[in-house]
Design an enzyme around this catalytic site. Structure first.
Site, short mmCIF file in Angstrom:
data_model
loop_
_atom_site.label_atom_id
_atom_site.label_comp_id
_atom_site.label_asym_id
_atom_site.label_seq_id
_atom_site.Cartn_x
_atom_site.Cartn_y
_atom_site.Cartn_z
N HIS A 28 0.86 -1.19 0.00
CA HIS A 28 0.00 0.00 0.00
C HIS A 28 0.89 1.22 0.00
O HIS A 28 1.67 1.45 0.94
CB HIS A 28 -0.91 0.03 1.21
CG HIS A 28 -1.72 1.29 1.33
ND1 HIS A 28 -2.36 1.86 0.24
CD2 HIS A 28 -1.99 2.09 2.40
CE1 HIS A 28 -2.98 2.96 0.64
NE2 HIS A 28 -2.77 3.12 1.93
N ASP A 62 -20.79 -6.84 -39.98
CA ASP A 62 -21.53 -7.21 -41.19
C ASP A 62 -22.51 -8.36 -40.93
O ASP A 62 -23.25 -8.75 -41.83
CB ASP A 62 -20.56 -7.64 -42.30
CG ASP A 62 -19.82 -8.92 -41.94
OD1 ASP A 62 -19.84 -9.88 -42.74
OD2 ASP A 62 -19.21 -8.97 -40.86
N GLU A 81 5.91 1.36 -22.59
CA GLU A 81 6.76 0.18 -22.38
C GLU A 81 6.56 -0.45 -21.00
O GLU A 81 6.53 -1.67 -20.86
CB GLU A 81 8.23 0.56 -22.56
CG GLU A 81 9.22 -0.57 -22.34
CD GLU A 81 9.15 -1.67 -23.40
OE1 GLU A 81 9.72 -2.75 -23.16
OE2 GLU A 81 8.51 -1.45 -24.45
N ASP A 128 -15.79 -5.01 -36.01
CA ASP A 128 -15.55 -6.36 -36.51
C ASP A 128 -14.46 -6.25 -37.60
O ASP A 128 -14.15 -5.14 -38.06
CB ASP A 128 -16.86 -6.90 -37.09
CG ASP A 128 -16.68 -8.20 -37.84
OD1 ASP A 128 -16.07 -9.11 -37.28
OD2 ASP A 128 -17.15 -8.28 -39.00
N HIS A 153 -5.67 9.46 -2.18
CA HIS A 153 -5.09 8.66 -1.10
C HIS A 153 -3.84 7.91 -1.56
O HIS A 153 -2.74 8.19 -1.13
CB HIS A 153 -6.16 7.69 -0.60
CG HIS A 153 -5.74 6.84 0.57
ND1 HIS A 153 -6.63 6.45 1.55
CD2 HIS A 153 -4.55 6.28 0.91
CE1 HIS A 153 -5.99 5.70 2.44
NE2 HIS A 153 -4.73 5.59 2.06
N LYS A 213 -19.46 -14.22 -30.49
CA LYS A 213 -19.88 -12.93 -31.01
C LYS A 213 -21.39 -12.83 -31.23
O LYS A 213 -21.90 -11.73 -31.47
CB LYS A 213 -19.15 -12.63 -32.32
CG LYS A 213 -17.64 -12.45 -32.15
CD LYS A 213 -16.98 -12.04 -33.44
CE LYS A 213 -17.37 -10.64 -33.84
NZ LYS A 213 -16.78 -10.23 -35.13
#
Length: 532
Positions: free
Chosen positions: A139, A491, A164, A296, A214, A465
């Site tokens: 932390h 499509d 990187e 797509d 914080h 999909k």
């Protein structure tokens, strides 16, 4: 160090003392525990010099590594609260059971030292241990981790890509978009426990959670992993702050100028604040404001003929040679393992074209012959399965590396990607092809490398999909407030229907060679990205 009276950490309200070897007095005072305590003291001195634990803030916890003890059962060493972290010694540490009960505590020191108290971060540390099987948690109150949450006080995430040091974060590469959830601060650290747990659950890939105004919690499989990632996170936060000061957008691939609504620098917005894309007249009236576009590939950015007449034949003709040349590599072993599992499932379901794959002791050539037969059948059937797509990606990589392949995109695609990028709209790819295959395609097009315009890639690991839940998963990943802020372009009618059911805006792409659509399908269509 003397063993103190056993008291429970305020997490489960009960003292749990096991009569096992790891809670014996000899083990508690043994070398493994002592080395872990000394390591935390050393790391705290290092982190103090980095500005992460100044003013008694911040904390560290590490599990006592022991090969004979499963990680969930390993003891926990934790730094105390409210002490000068750079001056801590081995004897200042707390030792906890795997469940969080204090097994030993430091003795009180004379004035002006405060009475010993275990870290206020304890309940949060235990959540990371429990939910992520971590071996260490850090932390930090580092200034970078605080300021980066304040640039946009409404953002619930920090996002950055094409840097990187992202490679130093577990499960991420240079081209990936790193997403770190941000939770709101509270007056007392322990009150953050529930919101931290919710963030860990909501972001299964993250290894850190930011706390606004914080600091940050970072975990890893072991202390080296946690330390490495913490350093990379702070570097990336610092880079984002500096890019913001320069008027540059850290959250886009090119890190170009931060644009206002009209595309000029003007009043610099926060890079994580939604860009209100210009409103454009459409067949259905005014387009909604959007933050992301998900594309797509086949039949949308790329001709179907390139996939069916170039990529698939190349994979089919090269798979045997590829397997033979790479048979003993870990990558190919993993490919074969996935294919074995898929073929076994296919055989049980009676899928046409599936043939048994012999065990390794049958010989390399016998195994490869069976694999090739299955792959050819899968390609012929245009199967949208991870096992096939992963292997195809590795075969295509060889083709692109050897300049035997060049990807084709429609002429309007590069200009549209550049235009959307200039507007600050983030563009992602969602294809049944593997993420590797997607990166290869857009990195080697007839218009050059287009990856600088893309923020990320989704494949079948998020789901099929044609299933609505896949688009809900994408919505959770791209950092929008509501699904309607995403435009999905495809499509395929079934994909459009699934995305619409998830709340996304959808446009269907009409390209040469695409299949017919149902009559009265109800979706807006475009023949070129210039219309979007």
């Amino acid at each position: 160090m003397a063993a103190a009276l056993v008291t429970p950490l305020a997490l489960n309200g009960a003292v749990k003392m096991a009569n096992s070897a790891i809670t014996s007095q000899a083990y508690l005072e043994g070398s493994r525990v002592k080395e872990t305590k000394a390591l935390i003291a050393e790391l705290c001195r290092h982190f103090y010099n980095l500005g992460w634990v100044s003013g008694t803030g911040g904390s560290i916890t590490i599990k006592v590594h022991d090969d004979s003890v499963p990680k969930p059962q390993q003891l926990i060493v934790m730094s105390p609260s409210g002490v000068q972290k750079e001056r801590m010694m081995e004897e200042d540490m707390y030792l906890l059971s795997p469940e969080g009960s204090i097994l030993s505590a430091p003795l009180a020191k004379p004035y002006p030292h405060k009475p010993p108290k275990c870290s206020d971060c304890g309940p949060l540390f235990l959540k990371a241990y429990d939910m992520r099987n971590a071996g260490a948690v850090i932390h930090s109150h580092g200034m970078e981790s605080c300021l980066v949450t304040m640039i946009n006080p409404f953002s619930k995430e920090f996002r950055i890509t094409h840097m990187e040091m992202i490679k130093g974060i577990q499960g991420h590469g240079y081209y990936d978009e790193l997403v770190v959830p941000i939770i709101e601060n509270t007056a007392h650290e322990r009150e953050l426990t529930d919101s931290l747990a919710e963030a860990i659950k909501a972001y299964p890939k993250t290894t850190a959670v930011l706390v606004r105004n914080h600091g940050i919690y970072v975990w890893g499989d072991n202390w080296i992993s946690a330390k490495t990632q913490a350093e990379c996170y702070h570097y990336l936060f610092d880079a984002a702050i500096k890019l913001h000061q320069l008027g540059l957008d850290w959250s886009t691939p090119s890190h170009g100028p931060i644009h206002s609504v009209n595309g000029a620098l003007g009043n610099v917005r926060s890079a994580n604040t939604p860009v209100k894309a210009r409103k454009v007249a459409s067949d259905n009236g005014i387009e909604p404001l959007r933050r992301c576009i998900v594309l797509d590939i086949e039949g949308t950015t790329t001709p179907i003929s390139f996939v069916t007449d170039v990529l698939f034949p190349y994979a089919r003709e090269s798979v045997g040679k590829h397997l033979d040349a790479t048979y003993d590599t870990e990558e190919t072993k993993d490919d074969i393992k996935l294919l074995r599992a898929q073929v076994q499932e296919d055989l049980e379901k009676g899928i046409v074209g599936a043939v048994p794959i012999p065990d390794d002791d049958a010989g390399k050539q016998e195994v490869i012959a069976a694999l090739v037969a299955n792959v050819e059948a899968m390609i012929k059937a245009d199967r949208k399965i991870t096992a096939l797509k992963q292997l195809q990606g590795h075969v295509w990589r060889t083709g692109f590396d050897n300049n035997e392949l060049e990807a084709i995109v429609f002429d309007d695609v590069p200009e549209a990607l550049e235009r959307w990028h200039a507007l600050g709209i983030k563009v992602y790819i969602y294809s049944s092809g593997s993420r590797l295959a997607q990166r290869l395609l857009f990195g080697n097009t007839n218009y050059g490398d287009l990856r600088k315009y893309l923020c990320g890639y989704f494949d079948t690991t998020v789901g099929n999909k044609r299933e609505t839940k896949s688009y809900l998963e994408i919505t959770e990943s791209v950092g929008v407030d509501k699904p309607s802020e995403i435009l999905f372009v495809t499509d395929v009618y079934q994909e459009a229907t699934a995305a619409k059911a998830a709340g996304l805006n959808v446009i269907i792409s009409i390209r040469p060679g695409n299949g017919p659509l149902p009559e009265n399908h109800g979706f807006r269509t475009v023949k070129s990205f210039s219309e979007i």
